[in-house]
Design a protein around this motif. Structure first.
Motif, PDB file in Angstrom:
ATOM      1  N   ILE A  71       0.835  -1.202   0.000  1.00 46.00           N
ATOM      2  CA  ILE A  71       0.000   0.000   0.000  1.00 46.00           C
ATOM      3  C   ILE A  71       0.870   1.252   0.000  1.00 46.00           C
ATOM      4  CG2 ILE A  71      -1.557   1.390   1.449  1.00 46.00           C
ATOM      5  CD1 ILE A  71      -3.029  -1.061   2.205  1.00 46.00           C
ATOM      6  N   LEU A  72       2.010   1.177   0.705  1.00 45.41           N
ATOM      7  CA  LEU A  72       2.866   2.350   0.856  1.00 45.41           C
ATOM      8  C   LEU A  72       3.439   2.791  -0.495  1.00 45.41           C
ATOM      9  CD1 LEU A  72       4.734   1.233   4.110  1.00 45.41           C
ATOM     10  CD2 LEU A  72       2.690   2.677   3.902  1.00 45.41           C
ATOM     11  N   LEU A  73       3.883   1.823  -1.321  1.00 46.31           N
ATOM     12  CA  LEU A  73       4.366   2.179  -2.655  1.00 46.31           C
ATOM     13  C   LEU A  73       3.225   2.724  -3.501  1.00 46.31           C
ATOM     14  CD1 LEU A  73       6.344   2.269  -5.015  1.00 46.31           C
ATOM     15  CD2 LEU A  73       5.796  -0.126  -5.480  1.00 46.31           C
ATOM     16  N   GLY A  74       2.091   2.036  -3.493  1.00 44.42           N
ATOM     17  CA  GLY A  74       0.957   2.496  -4.290  1.00 44.42           C
ATOM     18  C   GLY A  74       0.511   3.885  -3.892  1.00 44.42           C
ATOM     19  N   TYR A  75       0.447   4.128  -2.595  1.00 44.14           N
ATOM     20  CA  TYR A  75       0.033   5.451  -2.118  1.00 44.14           C
ATOM     21  C   TYR A  75       1.005   6.522  -2.609  1.00 44.14           C
ATOM     22  CZ  TYR A  75      -1.175   9.342   0.919  1.00 44.14           C
ATOM     23  OH  TYR A  75      -1.530  10.585   1.381  1.00 44.14           O
ATOM     24  N   ASP A  76       2.309   6.237  -2.550  1.00 44.26           N
ATOM     25  CA  ASP A  76       3.289   7.224  -3.006  1.00 44.26           C
ATOM     26  C   ASP A  76       3.136   7.507  -4.497  1.00 44.26           C
ATOM     27  OD1 ASP A  76       6.077   8.621  -2.312  1.00 44.26           O
ATOM     28  OD2 ASP A  76       6.244   7.647  -4.271  1.00 44.26           O
ATOM     29  N   ILE A  77       2.936   6.447  -5.304  1.00 43.76           N
ATOM     30  CA  ILE A  77       2.756   6.643  -6.749  1.00 43.76           C
ATOM     31  C   ILE A  77       1.551   7.531  -7.017  1.00 43.76           C
ATOM     32  CG2 ILE A  77       2.188   5.486  -8.917  1.00 43.76           C
ATOM     33  CD1 ILE A  77       3.780   3.076  -7.932  1.00 43.76           C
ATOM     34  N   VAL A 192      -2.505  -6.065  -5.773  1.00 41.54           N
ATOM     35  CA  VAL A 192      -3.831  -5.577  -5.355  1.00 41.54           C
ATOM     36  C   VAL A 192      -3.674  -4.400  -4.403  1.00 41.54           C
ATOM     37  CG1 VAL A 192      -5.927  -6.155  -4.075  1.00 41.54           C
ATOM     38  CG2 VAL A 192      -4.964  -7.816  -5.676  1.00 41.54           C
ATOM     39  N   PHE A 193      -2.772  -4.529  -3.441  1.00 35.95           N
ATOM     40  CA  PHE A 193      -2.587  -3.465  -2.459  1.00 35.95           C
ATOM     41  C   PHE A 193      -1.857  -2.263  -3.061  1.00 35.95           C
ATOM     42  CE2 PHE A 193      -3.573  -6.847   0.586  1.00 35.95           C
ATOM     43  CZ  PHE A 193      -4.418  -6.167   1.442  1.00 35.95           C
ATOM     44  N   ILE A 194      -0.981  -2.485  -4.032  1.00 36.92           N
ATOM     45  CA  ILE A 194      -0.374  -1.343  -4.733  1.00 36.92           C
ATOM     46  C   ILE A 194      -1.461  -0.513  -5.401  1.00 36.92           C
ATOM     47  CG2 ILE A 194       1.024  -0.704  -6.740  1.00 36.92           C
ATOM     48  CD1 ILE A 194       2.934  -2.959  -6.038  1.00 36.92           C
ATOM     49  N   ASN A 195      -2.386  -1.181  -6.061  1.00 36.68           N
ATOM     50  CA  ASN A 195      -3.465  -0.462  -6.742  1.00 36.68           C
ATOM     51  C   ASN A 195      -4.411   0.210  -5.752  1.00 36.68           C
ATOM     52  OD1 ASN A 195      -3.602  -1.005  -9.902  1.00 36.68           O
ATOM     53  ND2 ASN A 195      -2.720  -2.797  -8.931  1.00 36.68           N
ATOM     54  N   PHE A 196      -4.669  -0.468  -4.639  1.00 37.47           N
ATOM     55  CA  PHE A 196      -5.499   0.145  -3.606  1.00 37.47           C
ATOM     56  C   PHE A 196      -4.797   1.386  -3.048  1.00 37.47           C
ATOM     57  CE2 PHE A 196      -6.987   0.278   0.915  1.00 37.47           C
ATOM     58  CZ  PHE A 196      -8.292   0.646   0.644  1.00 37.47           C
ATOM     59  N   GLY A 197      -3.461   1.300  -2.875  1.00 36.33           N
ATOM     60  CA  GLY A 197      -2.703   2.448  -2.404  1.00 36.33           C
ATOM     61  C   GLY A 197      -2.726   3.593  -3.404  1.00 36.33           C
ATOM     62  N   ILE A 198      -2.615   3.271  -4.695  1.00 35.38           N
ATOM     63  CA  ILE A 198      -2.701   4.308  -5.729  1.00 35.38           C
ATOM     64  C   ILE A 198      -4.046   5.023  -5.658  1.00 35.38           C
ATOM     65  CG2 ILE A 198      -2.853   4.684  -8.222  1.00 35.38           C
ATOM     66  CD1 ILE A 198      -0.758   2.470  -8.568  1.00 35.38           C
ATOM     67  N   LEU A 199      -5.105   4.244  -5.522  1.00 32.48           N
ATOM     68  CA  LEU A 199      -6.446   4.835  -5.424  1.00 32.48           C
ATOM     69  C   LEU A 199      -6.555   5.728  -4.195  1.00 32.48           C
ATOM     70  CD1 LEU A 199      -9.332   5.100  -6.438  1.00 32.48           C
ATOM     71  CD2 LEU A 199      -9.901   2.987  -5.224  1.00 32.48           C
ATOM     72  N   LEU A 200      -6.010   5.266  -3.052  1.00 32.11           N
ATOM     73  CA  LEU A 200      -6.017   6.103  -1.848  1.00 32.11           C
ATOM     74  C   LEU A 200      -5.247   7.400  -2.075  1.00 32.11           C
ATOM     75  CD1 LEU A 200      -5.457   3.631   1.151  1.00 32.11           C
ATOM     76  CD2 LEU A 200      -7.520   4.926   0.603  1.00 32.11           C
ATOM     77  N   ILE A 360     -10.751   8.477 -11.294  1.00 38.56           N
ATOM     78  CA  ILE A 360     -11.459   7.542 -12.182  1.00 38.56           C
ATOM     79  C   ILE A 360     -10.503   6.443 -12.660  1.00 38.56           C
ATOM     80  CG2 ILE A 360     -12.671   7.325 -14.390  1.00 38.56           C
ATOM     81  CD1 ILE A 360     -13.634  10.217 -14.016  1.00 38.56           C
ATOM     82  N   MET A 361      -9.291   6.850 -13.041  1.00 37.19           N
ATOM     83  CA  MET A 361      -8.299   5.885 -13.496  1.00 37.19           C
ATOM     84  C   MET A 361      -7.922   4.917 -12.377  1.00 37.19           C
ATOM     85  SD  MET A 361      -4.560   6.625 -15.171  1.00 37.19           S
ATOM     86  CE  MET A 361      -3.796   6.989 -13.596  1.00 37.19           C
ATOM     87  N   GLY A 362      -7.803   5.438 -11.157  1.00 39.91           N
ATOM     88  CA  GLY A 362      -7.464   4.591 -10.021  1.00 39.91           C
ATOM     89  C   GLY A 362      -8.536   3.555  -9.725  1.00 39.91           C
TER      90      GLY A 362
END
Length: 545
Positions: A71-77, A192-200, A360-362
């Protein structure tokens, strides 16, 4: 003793003669592995109705906890794509500095991913996950409190090292803990969690964008320290990887973990037997103590073996490094990072509108990675990987056409802007179906146990290096050849990726980690492995009765 046709597969004959538990020793996926040996021989499972594998709840909980680091990487992205809009105004940085700022986390995650292999072999997978969360926590604080651009860069460097640790160890831990029939689903959780982090990250961008520019980006970046603490505490409740425990000679502890992550005692015994055989840890009696193992592997000589590989290991390295290279050469991270720049060039001017489109993309990206995770063990790795790659070729080509059209008109038509938005969403969605989750699953499951941590570390290091290079050059190259030209280049790369995946990546669905190595052996070596497998199973049956 009953006789059988010589065409009957050897292991099936062994099961029939010795009356071993059929569902454990001879599942359908192993019978398929020897389908080329079958002709008219009757199948022992022809009368059995197929059933979907049960999901072990304990293994599911452990996989979720281990993957939350992602999640941490996804959130940063996600959050950096919006935060950089305000950082540019506050620190007055150039476009080159913007690229360095964005790409620094990926480049320095190379250090973490390289170090993670040796570290996880030394202190274990679980404590390496905690180390990753603690390192990212320090980086997030540095970024949120940074008084100047150099301090902000320092925070990116520290956070990047933590990300490198997390990206390598979470898939390895999950793959080593999971039963074979659900490993694809559970090992896809990091993506899955990377994408969830990106959305967050996108959501926090949108929610905090109305705050003053000197405050909002600090909150966007610094708030990531909170989940890092929660993750580190949660991981303390997890068990250690059973394969790492076997490598250290802790067989009793490994068996306790396998009992919790298996559906039956027989399955736990079989998994332990396969792991000990692959790790060269041979027990001589059922009451052997952990210290009685003939070999206690500590990772010595692993890098020498990786740098001077045998022919089967060379094929494994080619597959692992190749899929990680193409994952980032596809430009997905850069597209996510610079989506506001792409949409601004397409004609969307409002900052609120730019951030809103990324949300929307997230949502699209996160939705499709869930679909992929659910069907990964049913359809296999190759079909979804090839579907995703072909879809990315089409989406990037459409995005290139739309961008090229918009470059040559002064009035930006709504349909052309909508085409670009749809094409970007389609590109990240197809990435989430194929390359996104399957890269982590595949590269964490194809290495032998002794080489898995450091082999995966090498593959993930290539992943992070390519990601950093693409992120640091995306804008500069796009200004030279235009965004449309850049997307056509990425489409061409994905054509090459599709060809590579088709010829060099065999299917691994349903096979145990110990069996996957046979897929990369020469045919003569495979035949020898089959004979040895029968002997090993007979030995294991004799010591367990």
């Amino acid at each position: 003793m009953a006789t059988t046709s010589p065409r009957l597969p050897l292991l099936e004959y062994y099961v029939k003669v010795h009356s071993l538990p059929r569902l454990i020793v001879w599942p359908t996926w192993k019978r398929n592995r020897f389908s080329d040996m079958e002709d008219t021989a009757p199948s022992m499972e022809s009368s059995a109705s197929p059933s979907r594998p049960q999901l072990n709840k304990y293994a599911l909980a452990c996989a979720i906890l281990a993957s939350t680091n992602s999640i941490l990487l996804g959130y940063d992205i996600g959050v950096m794509s919006g935060a950089v809009l305000y950082i540019k105004d506050v620190f007055k940085i150039s476009s080159v500095q913007e690229e360095v700022l964005v790409g620094a986390l990926n480049v320095f995650s190379l250090i973490g991913s390289l170090a993670a292999g040796k570290t996880s072999d030394w202190i274990g997978r679980r404590y390496t996950i905690i180390l990753a969360a603690a390192t990212f926590f320090a980086g997030a604080l540095l970024m949120g409190l940074a008084p100047s651009f150099p301090f902000l860069m320092a925070g990116r460097v520290v956070a990047g090292i933590g990300v490198g640790y997390a990206l390598m160890v979470a898939p390895v831990y999950t793959a080593e803990l999971s039963p074979a029939m659900t490993r694809g689903f559970l090992s896809s959780f990091p993506e899955v969690f990377i994408n969830f982090g990106i959305l967050l990250g996108y959501i926090f961008n949108y929610a905090l964008s109305s705050l003053p520019p000197h405050i909002n980006w600090r909150l966007m970046l610094g708030i990531a320290a909170v989940p890092a603490v929660a993750i580190a505490l949660g991981v303390l409740t997890m068990p250690e990887s059973p394969r790492w425990l076997v490598m250290k000679g802790k067989l009793d502890e490994a068996k306790r973990v396998l009992r919790k992550t298996s559906q039956s005692e027989e399955e736990a015994n079989l998994r332990l037997q396969e792991i000990t055989k692959a790790s060269s840890v041979v027990t001589t009696s059922p009451n052997s103590s952990p210290g009685s193992s003939n070999a206690n592997l500590h990772g010595r000589g692993v890098w020498k073996e990786l740098l001077m590989p045998s022919k089967p290991l060379r094929r494994i390295l080619l597959a692992a490094v190749g899929i990680n290279f193409f994952m980032q050469a596809s430009g997905n991270d850069a597209v996510v990072y610079y989506t506001p720049e792409v949409f601004r060039a397409a004609g969307i001017r409002s900052r609120k509108g730019l951030v809103g489109v990324t949300v929307i993309m997230g949502i699209a990206k996160t939705s499709f990675v869930l679909v992929s995770a659910l069907f990964l063990d049913q359809f296999g790795r190759r079909p979804l990987l090839l579907l995703g790659s072909i879809g990315m070729v089409i989406s990037l080509s459409g995005l290139g056409l739309g961008s090229k059209f918009l470059e040559h008109v002064t009035q930006k038509p709504i349909w052309a802007i909508a085409l670009c938005v749809i094409a970007v969403c389609a590109d990240v969605s197809f990435f989430s179906i194929g390359l996104g989750p399957i890269t982590w699953v595949y590269s964490s499951e194809i290495f032998p146990t002794r080489l898995r941590a450091q082999g995966t570390s090498l593959a993930v290091s290539v992943n992070r290096l390519v990601s950093g290079v693409v992120s640091m050059t995306f804008l500069s190259i796009s200004r030279k050849i235009s965004f449309g030209g850049m997307f056509f280049v990425l489409a061409g790369i994905m054509v090459l990726a599709t060809i590579f995946f088709y010829f060099f990546l065999p299917e691994t669905k349903g096979k145990s980690l110990e069996e996957i190595g046979a897929l990369f052996e020469d045919k003569d070596d495979q035949n020898n492995s089959r004979v040895r497998e029968i002997s090993d199973r007979q030995f294991f049956k004799s010591i367990c009765i």
